[in-house]
Write a protein that holds these residues in place. Structure first.
Motif, PDB file in Angstrom:
ATOM      1  N   TRP A  81       1.005   7.889   4.872  1.00  0.00           N
ATOM      2  CA  TRP A  81       1.414   8.600   3.686  1.00  0.00           C
ATOM      3  C   TRP A  81       0.151   8.952   2.884  1.00  0.00           C
ATOM      4  CZ3 TRP A  81       4.620  12.433   3.173  1.00  0.00           C
ATOM      5  CH2 TRP A  81       4.800  12.990   2.023  1.00  0.00           C
ATOM      6  N   VAL A  82      -0.727   9.923   3.450  1.00  0.00           N
ATOM      7  CA  VAL A  82      -1.882  10.332   2.961  1.00  0.00           C
ATOM      8  C   VAL A  82      -2.267  11.835   3.257  1.00  0.00           C
ATOM      9  CG1 VAL A  82      -2.903   8.051   2.962  1.00  0.00           C
ATOM     10  CG2 VAL A  82      -3.216   9.594   5.058  1.00  0.00           C
ATOM     11  N   PRO A  83      -2.956  12.644   2.300  1.00  0.00           N
ATOM     12  CA  PRO A  83      -3.488  14.110   2.792  1.00  0.00           C
ATOM     13  C   PRO A  83      -3.901  14.026   4.028  1.00  0.00           C
ATOM     14  CG  PRO A  83      -4.129  13.490   0.540  1.00  0.00           C
ATOM     15  CD  PRO A  83      -3.606  12.045   1.193  1.00  0.00           C
ATOM     16  N   PRO A  84      -3.701  15.281   4.714  1.00  0.00           N
ATOM     17  CA  PRO A  84      -4.206  15.164   6.137  1.00  0.00           C
ATOM     18  C   PRO A  84      -5.456  15.312   6.299  1.00  0.00           C
ATOM     19  CG  PRO A  84      -3.144  17.411   5.386  1.00  0.00           C
ATOM     20  CD  PRO A  84      -2.954  16.454   4.364  1.00  0.00           C
ATOM     21  N   GLU A  85      -6.408  15.382   5.453  1.00  0.00           N
ATOM     22  CA  GLU A  85      -7.691  15.395   5.310  1.00  0.00           C
ATOM     23  C   GLU A  85      -8.288  13.923   5.203  1.00  0.00           C
ATOM     24  OE1 GLU A  85      -7.955  18.623   7.249  1.00  0.00           O
ATOM     25  OE2 GLU A  85      -9.896  17.206   6.974  1.00  0.00           O
ATOM     26  N   ASP A  86      -7.325  12.976   4.631  1.00  0.00           N
ATOM     27  CA  ASP A  86      -7.535  11.719   4.278  1.00  0.00           C
ATOM     28  C   ASP A  86      -8.431  10.919   5.571  1.00  0.00           C
ATOM     29  OD1 ASP A  86      -6.665   9.545   1.859  1.00  0.00           O
ATOM     30  OD2 ASP A  86      -7.145   8.635   3.687  1.00  0.00           O
ATOM     31  N   PRO A  87      -9.527  10.163   5.265  1.00  0.00           N
ATOM     32  CA  PRO A  87     -10.051   9.432   6.365  1.00  0.00           C
ATOM     33  C   PRO A  87      -8.919   8.397   7.242  1.00  0.00           C
ATOM     34  CG  PRO A  87     -11.370   9.017   4.538  1.00  0.00           C
ATOM     35  CD  PRO A  87     -10.025   9.852   3.939  1.00  0.00           C
ATOM     36  N   ASP A  88      -8.010   8.161   6.495  1.00  0.00           N
ATOM     37  CA  ASP A  88      -6.923   7.250   7.030  1.00  0.00           C
ATOM     38  C   ASP A  88      -5.956   8.089   7.842  1.00  0.00           C
ATOM     39  OD1 ASP A  88      -6.932   4.640   4.606  1.00  0.00           O
ATOM     40  OD2 ASP A  88      -7.841   4.845   6.104  1.00  0.00           O
ATOM     41  N   ALA A  89      -6.026   9.217   7.812  1.00  0.00           N
ATOM     42  CA  ALA A  89      -4.810  10.025   8.556  1.00  0.00           C
ATOM     43  C   ALA A  89      -5.082   9.984   9.846  1.00  0.00           C
ATOM     44  CB  ALA A  89      -4.669  11.469   7.923  1.00  0.00           C
ATOM     45  N   ASN A  90      -3.920   9.654  10.683  1.00  0.00           N
ATOM     46  CA  ASN A  90      -3.967   9.740  12.260  1.00  0.00           C
ATOM     47  C   ASN A  90      -4.156  11.033  12.550  1.00  0.00           C
ATOM     48  OD1 ASN A  90      -3.396   6.866  12.327  1.00  0.00           O
ATOM     49  ND2 ASN A  90      -1.052   6.956  12.392  1.00  0.00           N
ATOM     50  N   LEU A  91      -3.767  11.881  11.788  1.00  0.00           N
ATOM     51  CA  LEU A  91      -4.010  13.412  12.341  1.00  0.00           C
ATOM     52  C   LEU A  91      -5.501  13.548  12.556  1.00  0.00           C
ATOM     53  CD1 LEU A  91      -3.343  16.188  12.794  1.00  0.00           C
ATOM     54  CD2 LEU A  91      -3.022  16.448  10.481  1.00  0.00           C
ATOM     55  N   LEU A  92      -6.049  13.235  11.251  1.00  0.00           N
ATOM     56  CA  LEU A  92      -7.513  13.365  11.273  1.00  0.00           C
ATOM     57  C   LEU A  92      -8.300  12.832  12.333  1.00  0.00           C
ATOM     58  CD1 LEU A  92      -9.752  14.959   9.636  1.00  0.00           C
ATOM     59  CD2 LEU A  92     -10.253  12.971   8.262  1.00  0.00           C
ATOM     60  N   MET A  93      -8.080  11.665  12.417  1.00  0.00           N
ATOM     61  CA  MET A  93      -8.582  10.833  13.712  1.00  0.00           C
ATOM     62  C   MET A  93      -8.356  11.581  14.909  1.00  0.00           C
ATOM     63  SD  MET A  93      -7.755   8.617  16.456  1.00  0.00           S
ATOM     64  CE  MET A  93      -6.084   8.018  16.053  1.00  0.00           C
ATOM     65  N   ALA A  94      -7.157  11.942  15.267  1.00  0.00           N
ATOM     66  CA  ALA A  94      -6.797  12.701  16.582  1.00  0.00           C
ATOM     67  C   ALA A  94      -7.342  13.986  16.581  1.00  0.00           C
ATOM     68  CB  ALA A  94      -5.152  12.851  16.787  1.00  0.00           C
ATOM     69  N   ARG A  95      -7.429  14.884  15.502  1.00  0.00           N
ATOM     70  CA  ARG A  95      -8.165  15.994  15.448  1.00  0.00           C
ATOM     71  C   ARG A  95      -9.672  15.769  16.088  1.00  0.00           C
ATOM     72  NH1 ARG A  95      -6.722  20.544  11.405  1.00  0.00           N
ATOM     73  NH2 ARG A  95      -7.999  21.666  12.949  1.00  0.00           N
ATOM     74  N   ARG A  96     -10.285  14.685  15.293  1.00  0.00           N
ATOM     75  CA  ARG A  96     -11.806  14.738  15.565  1.00  0.00           C
ATOM     76  C   ARG A  96     -12.021  14.414  17.080  1.00  0.00           C
ATOM     77  NH1 ARG A  96     -13.488  11.884   9.603  1.00  0.00           N
ATOM     78  NH2 ARG A  96     -13.902  14.039   8.791  1.00  0.00           N
ATOM     79  N   SER A  97     -11.047  13.234  17.405  1.00  0.00           N
ATOM     80  CA  SER A  97     -11.509  12.706  18.797  1.00  0.00           C
ATOM     81  C   SER A  97     -10.857  13.398  20.005  1.00  0.00           C
ATOM     82  CB  SER A  97     -11.061  11.305  18.948  1.00  0.00           C
ATOM     83  OG  SER A  97      -9.788  11.169  18.597  1.00  0.00           O
ATOM     84  N   LEU A  98      -9.871  14.359  19.784  1.00  0.00           N
ATOM     85  CA  LEU A  98      -9.380  15.131  20.754  1.00  0.00           C
ATOM     86  C   LEU A  98      -8.739  16.636  20.639  1.00  0.00           C
ATOM     87  CD1 LEU A  98      -8.063  15.059  23.856  1.00  0.00           C
ATOM     88  CD2 LEU A  98      -5.988  14.000  22.926  1.00  0.00           C
ATOM     89  N   LEU A  99      -7.954  16.580  19.395  1.00  0.00           N
ATOM     90  CA  LEU A  99      -7.059  18.027  18.983  1.00  0.00           C
ATOM     91  C   LEU A  99      -7.963  19.058  18.910  1.00  0.00           C
ATOM     92  CD1 LEU A  99      -4.129  16.479  17.519  1.00  0.00           C
ATOM     93  CD2 LEU A  99      -4.185  17.148  19.879  1.00  0.00           C
ATOM     94  N   ASP A 135       4.265  16.767   7.648  1.00  0.00           N
ATOM     95  CA  ASP A 135       3.463  17.321   6.530  1.00  0.00           C
ATOM     96  C   ASP A 135       3.404  16.510   5.398  1.00  0.00           C
ATOM     97  OD1 ASP A 135       3.925  20.599   4.581  1.00  0.00           O
ATOM     98  OD2 ASP A 135       2.716  18.925   4.281  1.00  0.00           O
ATOM     99  N   THR A 136       2.214  15.985   5.373  1.00  0.00           N
ATOM    100  CA  THR A 136       2.320  14.726   4.296  1.00  0.00           C
ATOM    101  C   THR A 136       1.620  15.298   2.906  1.00  0.00           C
ATOM    102  OG1 THR A 136      -0.146  14.490   4.847  1.00  0.00           O
ATOM    103  CG2 THR A 136       1.751  13.079   5.722  1.00  0.00           C
ATOM    104  N   THR A 137       2.022  16.727   2.626  1.00  0.00           N
ATOM    105  CA  THR A 137       1.585  17.398   1.463  1.00  0.00           C
ATOM    106  C   THR A 137       3.062  17.655   1.001  1.00  0.00           C
ATOM    107  OG1 THR A 137       1.728  19.638   2.413  1.00  0.00           O
ATOM    108  CG2 THR A 137      -0.369  18.546   2.267  1.00  0.00           C
ATOM    109  N   LEU A 138       4.128  17.158   1.508  1.00  0.00           N
ATOM    110  CA  LEU A 138       5.499  17.639   0.972  1.00  0.00           C
ATOM    111  C   LEU A 138       5.461  16.717  -0.079  1.00  0.00           C
ATOM    112  CD1 LEU A 138       7.495  18.304   4.183  1.00  0.00           C
ATOM    113  CD2 LEU A 138       6.568  20.046   2.524  1.00  0.00           C
ATOM    114  N   GLU A 139       6.833  16.907  -0.937  1.00  0.00           N
ATOM    115  CA  GLU A 139       7.033  15.996  -2.267  1.00  0.00           C
ATOM    116  C   GLU A 139       7.172  14.589  -2.029  1.00  0.00           C
ATOM    117  OE1 GLU A 139       8.991  18.422  -0.879  1.00  0.00           O
ATOM    118  OE2 GLU A 139      11.071  18.341  -1.929  1.00  0.00           O
ATOM    119  N   ASP A 140       7.886  14.430  -1.027  1.00  0.00           N
ATOM    120  CA  ASP A 140       8.032  12.859  -0.567  1.00  0.00           C
ATOM    121  C   ASP A 140       8.143  12.594   0.700  1.00  0.00           C
ATOM    122  OD1 ASP A 140      11.348  12.949  -1.716  1.00  0.00           O
ATOM    123  OD2 ASP A 140      10.810  12.259  -0.060  1.00  0.00           O
ATOM    124  N   PRO A 141       8.065  11.285   1.117  1.00  0.00           N
ATOM    125  CA  PRO A 141       7.888  10.792   2.448  1.00  0.00           C
ATOM    126  C   PRO A 141       9.209  11.155   3.311  1.00  0.00           C
ATOM    127  CG  PRO A 141       7.653   8.932   0.989  1.00  0.00           C
ATOM    128  CD  PRO A 141       7.581   9.988   0.067  1.00  0.00           C
TER     129      PRO A 141
END
Ligand code: 6PG
Length: 222
Positions: A65-83, A94-100
């Motif tokens: 539950w972190v912003p998409p550009e946060d270093p801990d985001a799985n999305l960021l890791m996957a984008r940088r290494s594959l996607l 969408d982790t920018t929504l109001e609550d988890p």
């Protein structure tokens, strides 16, 4: 259930890319991407493999539950290494929504439209406590059957996570657990030898075809 052990982390990454390439060429339309750090090398290997990316949608069995550009985001890791390196469609929570809980519900609806009779190929990691995705021992998500994707409070980290539930993961056609490093050796023995019902073992006990890909350090107690 199959177990394959590789001599080194690099061999594990290459072996994972080899197996995933075979599985993803067998007709799957979705590919669940493990988070954490272990998959990074396997994702980089996958960039150059003959995978039918135009037929696949990638998704996330869990997300922090972190912003998409946060270093801990799985999305960021996957984008940088594959996607960001292959022509594949992907959908992420969408982790920018109001609550988890809202984010999990919105994402579950999006996933509903992707899965015909369940997830196709799912890559999962495992923590040294036996968690997989964000299904941590003793947390509420472990007992949820509906909905299929939930917000999970993880007291161990004092944080929210978003995660697929056990029934959703168990509906996958193939699950590949990718586990490396000596810190995982003890919990792997507890799961693969002692059959202790830790979350990764519970997920592996569904109908999916399950393969464990380990490096020699992780397999040291088997
Ligand atoms: C996450 C993952 C989690 C991960 C394990 C192993 O969001 O962290 O989904 O389940 O796979 O914690 O992580 P490592 O690969 O970093 O050991």
């Amino acid at each position: 259930m199959r177990i394959e052990v590789f001599d080194t982390p690099d061999a594990l990454a290459a072996g994972a890319a080899d197996l995933l390439t075979v599985l993803l060429n067998e007709g799957a339309t979705t590919f669940g991407l493990a988070g954490g750090s272990t998959p990074r090398a396997a994702y980089r290997e996958l960039q150059s493999r003959d995978v039918p990316w135009d037929r696949l949608t990638c998704w996330f069995p869990d997300e922090r539950w972190v912003p998409p550009e946060d270093p801990d985001a799985n999305l960021l890791m996957a984008r940088r290494s594959l996607l960001d390196h292959v022509p594949v469609r992907f959908i992420a929570p969408d982790t920018t929504l109001e609550d988890p809980a809202v984010a999990a519900s919105v994402y579950e609806t999006a996933l509903d439209g992707e899965f015909t009779d369940g997830p196709g190929v799912v890559l999962l990691g495992m923590g040294d406590d036996g968690h997989t995705a964000s299904l941590f021992p003793g947390t509420g998500a472990l007992t949820v059957t509906r909905p299929a994707y939930v917000a999970n409070w993880v007291p161990q980290f004092n944080t929210w996570r978003l995660t697929a539930t056990v029934p959703l993961l168990q509906r996958a056609s193939s699950i590949v657990f990718l586990v490396g490093g000596g810190s995982k050796a003890n919990v792997l023995r507890r799961i693969l030898v002692d059959d202790e019902p830790l979350p990764a073992r519970v997920v592996a006990a569904g109908d999916a075809d399950v393969t464990w890909l380990l490096d020699r350090d992780a397999a040291a107690e088997l």
